[in-house]
Design an enzyme around this catalytic site. Structure first.
Site, PDB file in Angstrom:
ATOM      1  N   ARG A   1     -58.672 110.132  11.271  1.00 19.43           N
ATOM      2  CA  ARG A   1     -57.410 110.028  10.523  1.00 19.43           C
ATOM      3  C   ARG A   1     -57.624 109.408   9.143  1.00 19.43           C
ATOM      4  O   ARG A   1     -56.667 108.993   8.494  1.00 19.43           O
ATOM      5  CB  ARG A   1     -56.397 109.193  11.314  1.00 19.43           C
TER       6      ARG A   1
ATOM      7  N   ASP B   1     -55.731  97.231   5.944  1.00 17.83           N
ATOM      8  CA  ASP B   1     -54.612  97.765   5.180  1.00 17.83           C
ATOM      9  C   ASP B   1     -53.308  97.221   5.757  1.00 17.83           C
ATOM     10  O   ASP B   1     -53.318  96.440   6.714  1.00 17.83           O
ATOM     11  CB  ASP B   1     -54.620  99.302   5.178  1.00 17.83           C
TER      12      ASP B   1
ATOM     13  N   TYR C   1     -64.057 108.330  12.707  1.00 22.19           N
ATOM     14  CA  TYR C   1     -62.594 108.207  12.716  1.00 22.19           C
ATOM     15  C   TYR C   1     -61.951 109.380  11.984  1.00 22.19           C
ATOM     16  O   TYR C   1     -62.230 109.632  10.814  1.00 22.19           O
ATOM     17  CB  TYR C   1     -62.189 106.883  12.071  1.00 22.19           C
TER      18      TYR C   1
ATOM     19  N   ASP D   1     -57.597  97.073  10.985  1.00 22.20           N
ATOM     20  CA  ASP D   1     -57.991  97.750   9.755  1.00 22.20           C
ATOM     21  C   ASP D   1     -57.503  96.981   8.527  1.00 22.20           C
ATOM     22  O   ASP D   1     -56.458  96.319   8.568  1.00 22.20           O
ATOM     23  CB  ASP D   1     -57.422  99.170   9.722  1.00 22.20           C
TER      24      ASP D   1
ATOM     25  N   GLU E   1     -58.625  96.824  16.012  1.00 22.27           N
ATOM     26  CA  GLU E   1     -57.540  97.815  16.057  1.00 22.27           C
ATOM     27  C   GLU E   1     -57.844  98.947  17.020  1.00 22.27           C
ATOM     28  O   GLU E   1     -56.944  99.499  17.637  1.00 22.27           O
ATOM     29  CB  GLU E   1     -57.287  98.386  14.655  1.00 22.27           C
ATOM     30  N   LYS E   2     -59.148  99.256  17.152  1.00 22.62           N
ATOM     31  CA  LYS E   2     -59.529 100.376  18.017  1.00 22.62           C
ATOM     32  C   LYS E   2     -60.790 100.010  18.797  1.00 22.62           C
ATOM     33  O   LYS E   2     -61.577  99.155  18.357  1.00 22.62           O
ATOM     34  CB  LYS E   2     -59.807 101.636  17.178  1.00 22.62           C
TER      35      LYS E   2
END
Length: 729
Positions: free
Chosen positions: A321, A103, A319, A101, A7-8
């Protein structure tokens, strides 16, 4: 070759390090075993807008509502290069690994990208919540089939499509109805933003509408041979008290005072307990935003931006957030390195970091409580504090201090509680004696921090000299008349924290339970709305639209915000919709409800609301603007444009007057280009047949007519009583 799509970038690099022998090729890493790791930057795609399917939808028109359009995605403009690279790598791969991630949103980021690119290759799911190498290696050995998680994606897609459908239609409907009534502002509606407005409006009205009543605090001074102490009256079941157990009858309070003054006090129980207070957990984004607001006056959006810089530019924090306050058990092995980095980066915290014990393991180290991300902590990268901006330095040290606290011992104290009886009336005295400061030594200057000191924090005192058999007397009795206080208006810190626990304000037991169930297993979230990453931006949007404002450190609703709130149905201003959507999203995850059926239900609800607005109209006095200087019938409304704000006539497209914006007000003194008004359908040009346009003349109050086909056709006519004539007579 396996293609891992993270994702990142930082997660991609952690996977590549675990796979070994990686070579960076710009946008991806090729590993020694032949695998390739690439990454997204969050969402690479966004849902299409109505005008992507029908250019006419760009014009806001009540007759076109409610809007419906296909569920499709389009590339975000600055992400196209990465999409192209991933598309090329997907073609080369024999197997794809979803490393987003763990989720709903992470699943959506991967699934929407793969659907957009197009691929029928096998897909595995890699679940990682920590960049620690041990955890990554363990996850690589326990990959699952990605199809198991398709329900997560459908649930996330249903929510995002429905949010867009709900917001686009109701915002346009209310704004257009407002313009028809002379309103100027954008009247924006959203599933999360509108309940936040409702929360602030309700708190303001409770504060303003509070009806104060008196209550009476009864305190006794109890004396013995070795000292004296204060004890507070404990009301009996027969005592006249309010909902908080406070005595409300003055004569009753005075009778108690007369009955106990000078009388012997009998001790029913003396209890001294050894207690300790663990350090507060490391920060998640919500708590960091709340503390940054309380201590530095930072807006939530500012905190997010500053921490983004600390993470991406300086590599000093993890991270930023995250909605989690916990760390994995494996991260405890990194504690020494993180403490060394803090000591090297911050001279102010150097001694504290060196005094910390990396061997101590606080309650924060608990893998079972880590969600998609762990808490926000410093990295093992050291930096130069003087090279940071003042705002960056403040937030880094706040995050660093919270981490250092995890490696200080708990605060220890002895708490003594004494239960007394004086002439048949119960009293209680409590005191605490700190025996070890522990982590609290790091927070001695944080006097207004409730998490550290508690709202009713007691000063240290010693009651250990009191034993059950010593003679005591009620020497003095004090009856203090006090007034109840209204609920406090929100501060930014208090509002942010309430957004994580709005369920406590919900009266419907079913909705309340749904909100709590939504956050089950999420530490720090107790039936909230929004997410840690979005709440700040939503609050900022409400302020920009003049629905709420910050006054003297209080977040309050404006006149416009209250009027708009009162126009909206309760379904929009309460958090119930989030709860009810969640209930159906759980069915989508389980496969018992389709995404399409959910969206259709939302669309039907939206259509019903739009029809009510069309039929009833609205009136918002606080949103009225100045009269249009051209047509004199419409009002000027402030609107965003490509080059900043401007003011346009509410009768658009019949009147296309444009006035520049000057500090939030229309600058009617400054001329702005005006597009021609709508050509007449009744009065046509005798030369070319196109509609004529009535225009204001230089002399005030005079008009003339010209062909809408100008400059190809330069026909002109005089104006007489609003009609074109050939002669001025």
């Amino acid at each position: 070759m396996r293609l891992f799509i993270a994702e990142k970038p930082e997660l991609g690099r952690a996977i590549a390090e675990a796979l070994g022998d990686g070579k960076n090729e710009g946008g991806c890493i090729r590993c020694g075993n032949g695998d390739v790791v690439t990454w997204c930057f969050g969402h690479l795609l966004t849902l299409t807008d109505p005008e992507d399917h029908d250019p006419n939808a760009k014009q806001w028109n009540m007759d076109s509502l409610p809007l419906r359009w296909p569920v499709q995605h389009k590339p975000i403009e600055d992400k196209k290069a990465q999409i192209k690279l991933i598309q090329k790598l997907v073609r080369e791969a024999s197997e794809i690994v979803n490393a987003s991630d763990a989720d709903e949103e992470g699943q959506a980021i991967f699934e929407e990208l793969l659907a957009f690119i197009g691929s029928d290759k096998p897909v595995k799911r890699l679940l990682i919540s920590d960049l620690n190498k041990k955890i990554v290696l363990r996850a690589l050995d326990n990959m699952r089939d990605n199809s198991e998680f398709f329900g997560l994606y459908q649930s996330a897609l249903a929510r995002s499509v429905s949010d867009q459908l709900y917001g686009y239609n109701l915002t346009r409907a209310y704004t257009l109805a407002g313009r028809a009534a002379g309103a100027t502002q954008l009247l924006s509606v959203g599933r999360v933003q509108t309940p936040i407005l409702g929360l602030v409006v309700r708190r303001d009205r409770l504060h303003e509408g509070h009806s104060a009543h008196n209550y009476y605090d009864i305190a006794a001074t109890i004396a013995g041979n070795d000292g004296r102490f204060q004890a507070r009256y404990r009301p009996s079941e027969e005592a006249p008290v309010d909902e908080k157990g406070r005595v409300t009858d003055q004569s009753f309070a005075e009778r108690v005072a007369q009955a106990v003054k000078g009388q012997p006090a009998t001790i029913n129980e003396v209890k001294t307990e050894e207690k300790q207070t663990p350090p507060p957990l490391p920060y998640n984004l919500l708590n960091l935003q709340a503390d940054a607001s309380r201590k530095f006056g930072f807006s939530p959006d500012k905190t997010l931006k500053v921490t983004q810089s600390l993470r991406e530019r300086h590599k000093l924090i993890t991270y930023n957030r995250s909605d989690c306050e916990y760390l994995s058990d494996e991260q405890h092995d990194d504690a020494s390195g993180v403490l060394d980095a803090i000591a090297a980066t911050s001279p102010v915290l150097e001694k504290a970091a060196q005094a910390a014990d990396p061997g101590l393991k606080s309650r924060a180290y608990n893998s079972a409580n880590v969600s998609a991300h762990h808490a926000i902590i410093p990295t093992q990268t050291s930096g130069n504090l003087s090279a940071l901006s003042d705002d960056e330095a403040k937030l880094y040290q706040l995050i660093a201090r919270a981490f250092i606290a995890q490696h200080f011992p708990p605060e220890q104290y002895r708490q003594t509680t004494i239960e007394l009886n004086v002439s048949g009336h119960a009293f209680r005295a409590t005191a605490r004696k700190q025996t070890r400061k522990g982590w609290k030594a790091l927070y001695t200057r944080d006097k207004d921090n409730d998490e550290v000191h508690g709202e009713d924090s007691e000063t240290d005192s010693d009651l250990e000299w009191v034993t059950k058999d010593i003679p005591l007397t009620c020497l003095e009795i004090d009856v203090s008349e006090k007034k109840t206080q209204p609920p406090k208006q929100y501060t930014m810190s208090a509002l942010l924290k309430d957004l994580a626990r709005v369920a406590k304000y919900v009266t419907d037991p079913h909705v309340k339970q749904l909100l709590l169930a939504k956050d089950e297993g999420k530490k720090g979230e107790h039936g909230g709305i929004g997410t840690a990453a979005t709440r700040g931006a939503i609050i900022n949007g409400l302020m920009q639209r003049n629905f709420i404002e910050e006054k003297s450190k209080k977040v309050v609703s404006t006149k416009l915000g209250r009027e708009f709130h009162d126009l909206l149905p309760e379904s929009a201003t309460a958090p119930d919709m989030t709860a009810l959507w969640h209930e159906q999203q759980e069915e989508i995850k389980a496969g018992t409800l389709s995404m399409e059926a959910f969206v259709e239900g939302v669309a039907n609800h939206v259509a019903g609301e739009v029809e009510k607005i069309k039929a009833q109209g609205i009136k918002v006095e606080a949103a009225q603007g100045p009269k249009c200087p051209t047509c004199g019938e419409g009002v000027l409304a402030r609107r965003p444009g490509k080059h900043g704000f401007f003011w346009g006539c509410s009768r658009y497209p019949d009147c296309k007057t444009i006035v520049p914006d000057k500090k939030g007000k229309p600058d009617t003194a400054k001329k702005a280009p005006k597009a021609p008004v709508k050509p007449s359908e009744e009065h046509l040009c005798p030369s070319c047949g196109k509609g004529l346009v009535r225009r204001p003349a230089k002399k005030r109050g005079r008009y003339w007519w010209g062909c809408s086909g100008f400059p190809e056709c330069d026909y002109r006519a005089f104006d007489k009583l609003g009609k074109p004539v050939e002669s001025a007579d």
